[in-house]
Design a protein around this motif. Sequence first.
Motif, PDB file in Angstrom:
ATOM      1  N   TYR A   1       3.092   7.776  19.845  1.00 23.95           N
ATOM      2  CA  TYR A   1       3.489   8.254  18.516  1.00 23.95           C
ATOM      3  C   TYR A   1       2.297   8.961  17.849  1.00 23.95           C
ATOM      4  O   TYR A   1       2.342  10.161  17.622  1.00 23.95           O
ATOM      5  N   TYR A   2       1.251   8.210  17.568  1.00 21.59           N
ATOM      6  CA  TYR A   2       0.067   8.811  16.958  1.00 21.59           C
ATOM      7  C   TYR A   2      -1.174   8.542  17.806  1.00 21.59           C
ATOM      8  O   TYR A   2      -1.259   7.517  18.485  1.00 21.59           O
TER       9      TYR A   2
ATOM     10  N   LYS B   1      -1.252  10.789   6.094  1.00 17.13           N
ATOM     11  CA  LYS B   1      -1.793  11.181   7.397  1.00 17.13           C
ATOM     12  C   LYS B   1      -1.762  12.695   7.524  1.00 17.13           C
ATOM     13  O   LYS B   1      -0.742  13.309   7.296  1.00 17.13           O
TER      14      LYS B   1
ATOM     15  N   ARG C   1       8.257   5.599   1.525  1.00 17.72           N
ATOM     16  CA  ARG C   1       7.898   4.500   2.415  1.00 17.72           C
ATOM     17  C   ARG C   1       6.574   3.871   1.999  1.00 17.72           C
ATOM     18  O   ARG C   1       5.729   4.532   1.399  1.00 17.72           O
ATOM     19  N   ILE C   2       6.426   2.604   2.366  1.00 17.55           N
ATOM     20  CA  ILE C   2       5.215   1.865   1.990  1.00 17.55           C
ATOM     21  C   ILE C   2       4.757   1.019   3.180  1.00 17.55           C
ATOM     22  O   ILE C   2       5.511   0.789   4.122  1.00 17.55           O
ATOM     23  N   ALA C   3       3.511   0.563   3.113  1.00 13.82           N
ATOM     24  CA  ALA C   3       3.009  -0.420   4.074  1.00 13.82           C
ATOM     25  C   ALA C   3       2.968  -1.770   3.354  1.00 13.82           C
ATOM     26  O   ALA C   3       2.448  -1.870   2.240  1.00 13.82           O
TER      27      ALA C   3
ATOM     28  N   LEU D   1       7.082  -0.415   6.364  1.00 13.97           N
ATOM     29  CA  LEU D   1       6.221  -0.677   7.512  1.00 13.97           C
ATOM     30  C   LEU D   1       5.526  -2.015   7.278  1.00 13.97           C
ATOM     31  O   LEU D   1       4.675  -2.136   6.398  1.00 13.97           O
TER      32      LEU D   1
ATOM     33  N   ARG E   1       9.835  -1.084  10.100  1.00 12.00           N
ATOM     34  CA  ARG E   1       8.860  -0.903  11.179  1.00 12.00           C
ATOM     35  C   ARG E   1       7.855  -2.036  11.146  1.00 12.00           C
ATOM     36  O   ARG E   1       7.516  -2.537  10.093  1.00 12.00           O
TER      37      ARG E   1
ATOM     38  N   ALA F   1       0.868  -1.177   0.000  1.00  8.10           N
ATOM     39  CA  ALA F   1       0.000   0.000   0.000  1.00  8.10           C
ATOM     40  C   ALA F   1       0.903   1.224   0.000  1.00  8.10           C
ATOM     41  O   ALA F   1       1.869   1.300   0.760  1.00  8.10           O
ATOM     42  N   ARG F   2       0.578   2.176  -0.879  1.00  2.27           N
ATOM     43  CA  ARG F   2       1.493   3.309  -1.014  1.00  2.27           C
ATOM     44  C   ARG F   2       0.763   4.642  -0.980  1.00  2.27           C
ATOM     45  O   ARG F   2      -0.200   4.868  -1.694  1.00  2.27           O
ATOM     46  N   GLN F   3       1.272   5.537  -0.111  1.00  2.00           N
ATOM     47  CA  GLN F   3       0.772   6.914  -0.074  1.00  2.00           C
ATOM     48  C   GLN F   3       1.917   7.911  -0.145  1.00  2.00           C
ATOM     49  O   GLN F   3       1.701   9.099  -0.294  1.00  2.00           O
ATOM     50  N   TYR F   4       3.124   7.420   0.025  1.00  2.00           N
ATOM     51  CA  TYR F   4       4.273   8.323   0.135  1.00  2.00           C
ATOM     52  C   TYR F   4       5.378   7.909  -0.833  1.00  2.00           C
ATOM     53  O   TYR F   4       5.430   6.769  -1.279  1.00  2.00           O
TER      54      TYR F   4
HETATM   55  C1  LIG Z   1       0.714   5.006   7.912  1.00  2.00           C
HETATM   56  C2  LIG Z   1       1.353   4.645   6.654  1.00  2.00           C
HETATM   57  C3  LIG Z   1       2.739   4.788   6.475  1.00  2.00           C
HETATM   58  C4  LIG Z   1       3.662   5.263   7.566  1.00  2.00           C
HETATM   59  O1  LIG Z   1       3.403   6.586   7.918  1.00  2.00           O
HETATM   60  P1  LIG Z   1       4.281   7.325   9.026  1.00  2.00           P
HETATM   61  O2  LIG Z   1       3.622   8.662   9.158  1.00  2.00           O
HETATM   62  O3  LIG Z   1       5.667   7.416   8.476  1.00  2.00           O
HETATM   63  O4  LIG Z   1       4.241   6.524  10.278  1.00  2.00           O
HETATM   64  C5  LIG Z   1       3.257   4.447   5.249  1.00  2.00           C
HETATM   65  N1  LIG Z   1       2.481   4.007   4.246  1.00  2.00           N
HETATM   66  C6  LIG Z   1       1.150   3.880   4.378  1.00  2.00           C
HETATM   67  C7  LIG Z   1       0.352   3.382   3.228  1.00  2.00           C
HETATM   68  C8  LIG Z   1       0.538   4.181   5.591  1.00  2.00           C
HETATM   69  O5  LIG Z   1      -0.781   4.023   5.735  1.00  2.00           O
END
Ligand SMILES: *Cc1c(COP(=O)(O)O)cnc(C)c1O
Length: 358
Positions: A275-276, A324, A103-105, A153, A184, A97-100
Amino acid sequence: MIEEWVKQMQNQVNSIEKLEKYINLSDDERHAIEKLNTRWGVSPYFASLMDKDDPECPIRKQVIPSIKERVNEYGMNNYLVWKENRATEEARPDSIARQYHDRIAFTVTETCGIYCRHCFRKELVVDRDLKLRMDVKEGLEWISNHPEIRDVLITGGDPLLLSDDKLKYLVTSLRDIPHIEMIRIGSRLPIVLPQRITDGLKKAIGGYHKVPVWINTQCNHPKEITEQTARAIYELMSCGINVGNQAVLLKGINDDVDTFRELHQKLLRIRIRPYYVFYCEPAPGIDHFRTPVEKGAELIRDALRGHTTGLAQPMYVLATNIGKVPLMPDYYIVGKNEKEYALRNHKGEETKIPNMPA
Ligand SMILES: *Cc1c(COP(=O)(O)O)cnc(C)c1O
Ligand code: SF4
């Protein structure tokens, strides 16, 4: 010898008969379990923390299905597909899953230690309408072909339910990818099944390495923290693993000033760094857990800021498809001009400091 945590999983409390060993069910609870065709369950350890007679118990409400789950007036349908950008052009394996950019989940399992009633991934984990192919090899290959990813993550479900060997393989494989700088793991097990933190796990994912492992757990109420939790967190830290918390703001569970403050103070007392705090996401069927959006910022203002140490301050965020979004309280700056800033503290006192020309 079967390890204690494995026995706990084998004896998961997931029927009325088993649950009755721990609590006196209310009629509503019994009715919901009988009527809803939903995946639910809890470790015997976490079940033992439930109040025997009070259906309002914060642990009971997170664990036992409610008939309110049938209502979806304010939630979004196909929530996860939207939230995790699964319908975009970039071709990605189901597990990613990618939003950034950086980094990815990485989703590696759909099994959990408890099936939280408020789960925002419930379409995948609880209802299982969304089927994902969780092919770890395929995910690792995608990650190694994307040099911009520096932070992975690992999520689920609950990744710490994988065997020590599988976790070791995952962590070692990620560490072998030259562009991975940190790993993570998101896991509720330190809270709902602290027995999982074994010497074997410490060997599999702990120890000094230039690519660190961070664990973020989820604890939503002070009642979830026991002597056993404290011990498990200490064990993780003793092998170099940092532990943070990602709480979910839940109506009737932790949305009052006293509980919210006690939760964050108690986390620090057992070495977990808040953290959150997440706004409870608009996934289907969890309307009854959601507060107005502003509530989290108000709680940080009224329960934490200035009232207790800065170490206890989480960031309040709304998780969306574009990442986020922080929603912090904004009462601090009461006025500014070229010459000065007027500031306010948690007691309503005001002060001024000189501004600086750019
Ligand atoms: C939450 C999340 C992250 C990690 O976000 P951080 O703000 O760095 O903790 C990375 N990718 C996805 C898709 C997320 O939902
Ligand atoms: S442990 Fe996490 S993924 Fe599993 S049900 Fe709870 S919130 Fe959802």
